[in-house]
Design an enzyme around this catalytic site. Structure first.
Site, short mmCIF file in Angstrom:
data_model
loop_
_atom_site.label_atom_id
_atom_site.label_comp_id
_atom_site.label_asym_id
_atom_site.label_seq_id
_atom_site.Cartn_x
_atom_site.Cartn_y
_atom_site.Cartn_z
N SER B 107 -95.27 -19.74 -22.56
CA SER B 107 -95.78 -18.44 -22.20
C SER B 107 -96.27 -17.75 -22.92
O SER B 107 -96.09 -18.47 -24.41
CB SER B 107 -93.72 -17.46 -22.68
OG SER B 107 -94.33 -16.32 -22.53
N HIS B 121 -101.31 -12.18 -21.16
CA HIS B 121 -100.30 -12.67 -21.36
C HIS B 121 -100.06 -13.26 -20.34
O HIS B 121 -100.12 -12.87 -19.02
CB HIS B 121 -98.63 -11.91 -21.61
CG HIS B 121 -97.64 -12.12 -20.54
ND1 HIS B 121 -97.52 -11.04 -18.99
CD2 HIS B 121 -96.74 -11.94 -21.05
CE1 HIS B 121 -96.08 -11.71 -19.61
NE2 HIS B 121 -96.26 -12.58 -20.33
N ASN B 123 -97.07 -16.36 -18.35
CA ASN B 123 -95.49 -16.76 -18.15
C ASN B 123 -95.59 -17.39 -16.78
O ASN B 123 -95.54 -17.18 -15.78
CB ASN B 123 -95.01 -15.83 -19.06
CG ASN B 123 -93.27 -16.60 -17.82
OD1 ASN B 123 -92.20 -15.94 -17.55
ND2 ASN B 123 -92.94 -17.53 -19.75
N ARG B 125 -91.92 -19.94 -15.63
CA ARG B 125 -91.15 -20.87 -15.32
C ARG B 125 -90.51 -21.33 -14.41
O ARG B 125 -90.54 -20.72 -13.05
CB ARG B 125 -90.25 -19.64 -16.84
CG ARG B 125 -89.81 -18.52 -15.54
CD ARG B 125 -89.30 -17.09 -16.27
NE ARG B 125 -89.41 -16.15 -15.29
CZ ARG B 125 -90.15 -14.92 -15.36
NH1 ARG B 125 -91.48 -15.11 -15.69
NH2 ARG B 125 -89.42 -14.52 -14.84
#
Lengths: 320, 320
Positions: B107, B121, B123, B125
């Site tokens: 992140s 930003h 991220n 996962r």
């Protein structure tokens, strides 16, 4: 027991107390400022339906010498609530459709410029949902250094105001306040507390409404004596850049609480209140630093300790 | 169809991609700075139970000449989830107890000093809950002025990276991004979007796991070409105090989104992640001003218009 709608006359009286609180408290705050004054913004809430909507009056002072930001808002709204919120507030999972509600309240958040003066927040409101009604509110203090004289003063005034009506109220609502203004992800309370109460009178006989009304009214009228002596005692103290930096970090916790956990913020945004008025609680200037703990002074570390383990600040209501 | 646990070997490979992404991206960002470097903080997550816990490595650069704050975190955790979260993630209201989960991801949130450089930003996962698994993630851009060249570049790189694997992916995930990063109380998106995806592979045959893995891996490796050209193009531009002030106001929206709505923040705080790592997304310096609208410049007003009505920024993947 008679479950009756909240009396219109008493609601009208409460609304006049709210506007009077706004008028007198903003006037008192303005007296500390020489160049800045409150800007008054009336706003209307939109909702389709006969006499739905309402609105409010927001008063905001920015960039003062003493108050970096002071907001004092009154809102008086009427309409319908989303079904899930209706069920929760009526405590009735069987409820279908949108419940009729009214809400009126005064809400204030004062962010002083100096870290020597604590931030304060207070809110007093009357909510009606269908035929149910209750008062809620409270007042709490968020300091940026340890000042036991201030903390004791704040709690003593709250205790005295509670005791007039109910000698069991203060301790109960002090505890509720510590529990409510808690940030689990930080393991800290937002400040050194005060009182918090909700659902006051819910489900009780309508005959009791005037008692609760007077309890809340007393707290509205006590606001100047609750906070202004603290301003007076600290406003001429000098402060360092480092103390100011700590204040800005702690304001970050204020934002975290209000956006992550505060039910009033969520209620306001969910029911179509004016965003700028709801979010006037957010401080004008804020910092975050994931490494902040490395820089605490001894006084700052002592404050943190108090926020991790709430203390008693008023053993009894007898005080100078 | 075979519902099998996610293969350990592929999870291990993904974790090495996460750490490699962290290493290479922080190295690239550090090359812009002459005095500031990333501070690396390993942390451990506490949970009772055989091999439960895990932790992560947070890397944070503060007060850089180009980057006011840059955080790049990897977390690799394992344990059990609260029952309500277990039910929601398993999409199974009958589930009782705490579901076993693993989560690993990278992140990053980059807050440049100059308002000429957008915030970004990203991220990526992998989540496993009992025998279910899925990938999630995305990348998005939050600018402080209108710069169509930057916006088109960002979306073109995302589109190209998606197209390698699935020519339907970009438009689907671009739309999801606009819908996800939306602040209803402001009527604005957080920025000009990018892509957002979740539940990738959930309930599908385990044979498909490598395809999804490669999709996410490609996006990890594309990060430098996605963002650094935008930094390069803008980093030497001068900016005014007024432009900086607007950036600080817009950072307030960033905080509002992350604390009010972001599911990743809520998941992290609910599952006992390290608070300082989860909240590294919050900008170092932020302002709020309920009267901000009175001060917008024409370019700022134009940006607001874009945030109210998301646009197409990449008609096709062919770009210079």
């Amino acid at each position: 027991m008679t479950v009756s709608p909240f009396p219109d006359a008493l609601r009208t009286e409460f609304i006049s107390v709210l506007y009077e609180t706004q008028r007198s408290f903003t006037e008192a705050l303005e007296s500390y400022e020489s160049t800045q004054t409150f800007v008054t913004t009336p706003w209307e809430r939109e909702e389709d339906g006969h006499d739905y909507g309402g609105g409010g009056v927001s008063m905001l002072l920015r960039n003062g010498a003493v108050f970096e930001q002071a907001g004092v808002n009154v809102s008086v709204v009427k309409g319908t609530l989303p079904e899930p919120l209706s069920r929760r507030l009526l405590d009735n999972n069987e409820f279908r459709g949108r419940a009729l509600f009214t809400a009126c309240g005064v809400s204030l958040v004062i962010h002083p410029r100096s870290p020597k003066i604590p931030t304060t927040h207070a809110n007093f409101r009357l909510l009606t949902v269908e035929n149910r009604w209750w008062f809620g509110g409270g007042a709490d203090l968020t300091p940026y250094e340890v000042n036991e004289e201030d903390f004791s003063h704040f709690h003593a005034v709250l205790r005295r105001t509670c005791d007039i009506h109910d000698t069991n109220a203060y301790l109960k609502y002090k505890k509720w306040c510590d529990e409510y203004f808690y940030l689990p992800h930080r393991g800290e309370t937002r400040g050194i507390g005060g009182i918090f109460f909700d659902y006051l009178g819910r489900g009780e006989d309508i005959e009791k409404a005037p008692d609760y009304y007077r309890f809340v009214e007393s707290h509205c009228y006590a606001l100047p004596s609750l906070y202004l002596p603290i301003v007076d005692r600290n406003k001429d103290k000098t402060f360092t850049d480092k103390e100011k930096a700590f204040q800005l970090l702690r304001r970050g916790r204020y934002v975290e609480f209000n956006l992550l956990y505060d039910k009033g913020t969520q209620f306001g945004l969910a029911t179509g209140g004016r965003t700028e008025s709801i979010l006037m609680s957010l401080p004008p200037l804020v910092t975050w630093d994931p490494h902040e703990k490395e820089y605490y002074s001894p006084n700052e570390a002592a404050l943190l300790e108090i926020l991790r383990t709430p203390r008693s600040w008023s053993a009894s209501s007898s005080f100078a």
